[in-house]
Scaffold this active site. Sequence first.
Site, short mmCIF file in Angstrom:
data_model
loop_
_atom_site.label_atom_id
_atom_site.label_comp_id
_atom_site.label_asym_id
_atom_site.label_seq_id
_atom_site.Cartn_x
_atom_site.Cartn_y
_atom_site.Cartn_z
N SER A 303 -2.42 -51.68 23.07
CA SER A 303 -2.28 -52.90 22.28
C SER A 303 -3.65 -53.39 21.85
O SER A 303 -4.65 -53.17 22.53
CB SER A 303 -1.59 -53.99 23.09
OG SER A 303 -2.42 -54.41 24.17
N ASP A 304 -3.69 -54.06 20.70
CA ASP A 304 -4.87 -54.85 20.40
C ASP A 304 -4.92 -55.98 21.42
O ASP A 304 -3.93 -56.27 22.10
CB ASP A 304 -4.80 -55.40 18.96
CG ASP A 304 -6.16 -55.74 18.40
OD1 ASP A 304 -7.11 -55.93 19.19
OD2 ASP A 304 -6.30 -55.82 17.17
N TRP A 305 -6.06 -56.60 21.55
CA TRP A 305 -6.30 -57.55 22.64
C TRP A 305 -5.45 -58.81 22.44
O TRP A 305 -5.73 -59.64 21.58
CB TRP A 305 -7.78 -57.88 22.70
CG TRP A 305 -8.59 -56.95 23.56
CD1 TRP A 305 -9.50 -57.30 24.52
CD2 TRP A 305 -8.56 -55.51 23.59
NE1 TRP A 305 -10.04 -56.18 25.13
CE2 TRP A 305 -9.48 -55.07 24.58
CE3 TRP A 305 -7.85 -54.54 22.90
CZ2 TRP A 305 -9.70 -53.73 24.87
CZ3 TRP A 305 -8.06 -53.20 23.17
CH2 TRP A 305 -8.97 -52.81 24.15
N SER A 307 -2.12 -58.62 21.73
CA SER A 307 -1.03 -58.40 20.77
C SER A 307 0.27 -57.98 21.45
O SER A 307 1.24 -57.66 20.76
CB SER A 307 -1.43 -57.34 19.75
OG SER A 307 -1.62 -56.08 20.35
#
Length: 817
Positions: A303-305, A307
């Site tokens: 995941s993006d941070w 997300s």
Amino acid sequence: MRTSLSVALSSLLLAPSVAAQAYDAGDRGEDDFTYVQPLNTTILGPYGHVPPVYPSPNATGTGGWDEALVKARDFVAQLTLEEKADMVTGTPGPCVGNIVAVPRLGFKGLCLQDGPLAIRVADYASVFMAGVSAASTWDKDILYERGLAMGKEFKAKGAHVALSPVCGPLGRSAYSGRNWEGFAADPYLTGVAMEETIKGHQDAGVQATPKHFIGNEQETQRNPTFAPNGTVTDKYQEAISSNIDDRTMHEIYLWPFANAIHAKASSVMCSYQRLNGTYACENSKAVNGLLKTELGFQGYLMSDWGSTHSGLSSIEGGLDMNMPGGLGLYGMNWRAGSFFGGNVTLAVNNGTLPVSRVDDMIIRILTPYFWLGQDSDDYPTVDPSTVELNTFSPRSTWLREFNLTGERSRDVRDGHGDLIRKHGAAATILLKNENGALPLKAPKSIAVFGNDAGQITEGFYNQANFEYGSLVAGGGSGTGRLTYLVDPLAAINARAAKDGALVQQWLNNTLIAATDVSTLWVPTPPEVCLVFLKTWAEEAADRANLLVNWDGNDVVESVASQCNNTVVVTHSSGINILPWADHPNVTAILAAHFPGQESGNSIVDVLYGDVSPSGKLPYTIAHKASDYNAPIVTEVQTTGQYDWQVYFDEKLEIDYRHFDAHNISVLYEFGFGLSYSTFELGDVEASSTATGNIASRPEALPVQPGGNPALWETLYTVTVPLTNTGDVDAATVAQLYVSFPHSAPAGTPPKQLRGFDKLFLAAGETGTATFELMRRDISYWDVYAQDWLIPEGEFTLSVGFSSRDLPVKTTINPVQA
């Protein structure tokens, strides 16, 4: 529970009721772009949908990872359930992202570090040119060299995973705040750049992470607005939903990710926003269906941070690693827990999550780790100096202790400054050159104007006020920490000293714009006036307009009104409107974008002719801002939870495809860039490399990384003689564009880039530009067949020096009726 919204992308044509809800951008001002979504376009739910895709497919090691897969399986078999939960959950530590060690099994953990132009959380590391500059080289060798050198620095600092490169955003909108991190507003050019960069990173021994998957084309409302308790209720609003039809997804946004997976990328980072109604990191159609099944991705999805918005739904939807691990977003309370972590243990124990799914998550994470030899005893340790530099998770937030050994503040630059200087010069685009203004011929009197010309005054890292100092990178997680900067003024002074020249400088834009500059210089007008302009962009914000910053247009007008040899250099995040381009006293314009730490040396090499410019535009420069389509949604007029929606109704018509489809004149077209020499093309030839007849539909071969291998087969080799007809040794880029036959579906662009070849030729020398047309290059995505098809009829192959300078053509007819 899974979200009640659709998790799927459309594999159907858009329903008329949805397609009819297209936005009307209206009249947009040049100075302040705001797009308010009309009230009657708000809908709940998806932009067309298909059933969810479950379960998440298991990794098989296909594509050459089979031995590493065996090692990963053996390792996973020895883990406890709690250790398994740790392996899929980030935790605060010395790096931007951290997976904790398992000492009893000899696993030292994983260090994940930003970003796409430098290892950001590090000292004594290089700042390379940004992605937009790299794409401007149109040079496959440079793209690889840059990726390799960056990868070596990441590894030497102890990082296992480089959060790079970027192809989302692709550049759908000229206003997107992170376009500069990516490459080009074209899937083909971006795809090649992704593939070469990833090969470079991973040849250096560090894992590449193409991002952000997928449809991440604006920063505004990329995250939801939260209630104080961390939930999203009907008084708050979910993140923007990128609503994309099936054909557009495949031919535009998925295309460069296919290149990335074909290059055997270790990881993929999913994006913040929703996708057709469901958050991208739990969208099972996108992840399980497109990424892991159709493209055959064997690595892991992180995941993006911040997300991740669910536990079980995200895991079932295909998410393998939750970063950074805690709940919430930036400034999170790390001790608040995680959607993964202990919840993984709980879900396995209560039977709602099969342990086999968790095992596959870890196998996917560890396979590239073993494949790249990162388990080796001599793999560098994390540089202890990163602890003080990592403001994202300072030591006070750590929940675990990290064993930090090895040399502190190690210098990993390894002479890369010379490489960065060469790359920056190769990326510089000469847009205008009247009356032989460039190259400079040892002028004895030089005037330098603009707040971009000099040294940075507010510090070398994420400067808060960028009014003074040359701009070489944007802001946010994609930036870099400079250890030095060769600014243009310093480089000009050094070069001018060799000629005994007088250099005068004025760096205050406010002063320049409001002053008769003829009263400033002494004793006589300078031979050349060099004006340096800049345009800022950053993560988490989109651009309000397409103008150069700090009254740059007024600066040019002021200088050009008095100086009949005004040369303008822009250090920009991307597209600028240039209202002074036709000013008779503006004799030359160079777009230098974000060239990295050797910025001044790179531009001086071009200004003085040590390097003939060979950069080409990776986007279109229009006459006015309102000529661009695909606006960003900057505001909604309703308060519903799901009301932030952006419809990609332009479909395949982004950048030059849009301008071509609607016959709109432009200032400088996609692929444009001048040289100090001249070039001519001979007759183009296309030779079939296929054996037997070419079928419209590809053979259904077992999927490999990148998809069906049949799509990557070369069907034609196209060649054309290229001659340097000038008197200067120089490089140029021959470009191949393909026009599909009339049998292709409606909406097919008039022409599409499908090849480029950069040749350096001595004056008078002739070389051969070569392009290989793969099956996918002459195919379209058929939404009914759910496959790539070659249409019947005659294709036109056009070769030239830009998208609107295509002097030689030939035809092919691969599929006979």
